[in-house]
Design a protein around this motif. Structure first.
Motif, PDB file in Angstrom:
ATOM      1  N   GLU A  24      -2.777   5.327   1.536  1.00 44.89           N
ATOM      2  CA  GLU A  24      -3.704   4.190   1.862  1.00 44.89           C
ATOM      3  C   GLU A  24      -3.551   3.405   3.312  1.00 44.89           C
ATOM      4  O   GLU A  24      -4.393   2.998   4.026  1.00 44.89           O
ATOM      5  N   LYS A  25      -2.281   3.392   3.641  1.00 44.63           N
ATOM      6  CA  LYS A  25      -2.048   2.866   5.120  1.00 44.63           C
ATOM      7  C   LYS A  25      -2.647   3.711   6.313  1.00 44.63           C
ATOM      8  O   LYS A  25      -3.064   3.304   7.025  1.00 44.63           O
ATOM      9  N   LEU A  77       0.821  -1.326   0.072  1.00 43.18           N
ATOM     10  CA  LEU A  77       0.074  -0.021   0.065  1.00 43.18           C
ATOM     11  C   LEU A  77       0.815   1.279   0.161  1.00 43.18           C
ATOM     12  O   LEU A  77       2.045   1.422   0.489  1.00 43.18           O
ATOM     13  N   THR A  78       0.295   2.249  -0.514  1.00 41.84           N
ATOM     14  CA  THR A  78       0.862   3.554  -0.486  1.00 41.84           C
ATOM     15  C   THR A  78       0.814   4.268   0.939  1.00 41.84           C
ATOM     16  O   THR A  78      -0.152   3.717   1.692  1.00 41.84           O
ATOM     17  N   ARG A  82      -4.940   5.608   5.900  1.00 41.87           N
ATOM     18  CA  ARG A  82      -6.710   5.366   5.796  1.00 41.87           C
ATOM     19  C   ARG A  82      -7.127   4.042   6.569  1.00 41.87           C
ATOM     20  O   ARG A  82      -7.824   4.182   7.311  1.00 41.87           O
TER      21      ARG A  82
END
Length: 111
Positions: free
Chosen positions: A95-96, A91-92, A98
């Motif tokens: 994204e992490k 994940l980016t 989130r």
């Protein structure tokens, strides 16, 4: 467009900013290189096959079209903390974050 580029592009999610994230994940400073690939102005992706294969859990043979499989391989769901860690590694940072926010919300709802 050759099969190699088709398969590489299939690894990039269809969302804003994904080309740049993909390019950075394999060592490019800018995402413009993906636009150059799409337009046929560059085939520098051929020099990044090992990085792409390692980062996106595919084989170089699959990227090169040596596998009869047409679609990209499905993400393998691994169990336990190791599987979760492997997924998180893909994940980016956004994204992490989130996921972190979601997890904190779940914990707060317990109280």
């Amino acid at each position: 467009m050759d099969i190699m580029l088709q398969r590489i592009l299939s690894l990039i999610p269809d969302r804003h900013g994904a080309d740049a994230e993909f390019a950075r994940s394999i060592g490019y400073k800018t995402g413009n290189v993906v636009a150059d690939w799409r337009a046929g102005r560059s085939n520098s992706y051929r020099n990044k096959l090992r990085e792409i294969a390692d980062r996106y859990d595919v084989t170089v043979d699959w990227l090169c079209g040596h596998s009869p499989q047409i679609e990209k391989p499905a993400l393998q769901a691994e169990g336990g903390a190791e599987g979760l860690s492997a997924l998180l590694d893909r994940l980016t940072p956004a994204e992490k974050q989130r996921i972190m926010d979601f997890a904190l919300g779940l914990l707060a709802a317990r109280d």
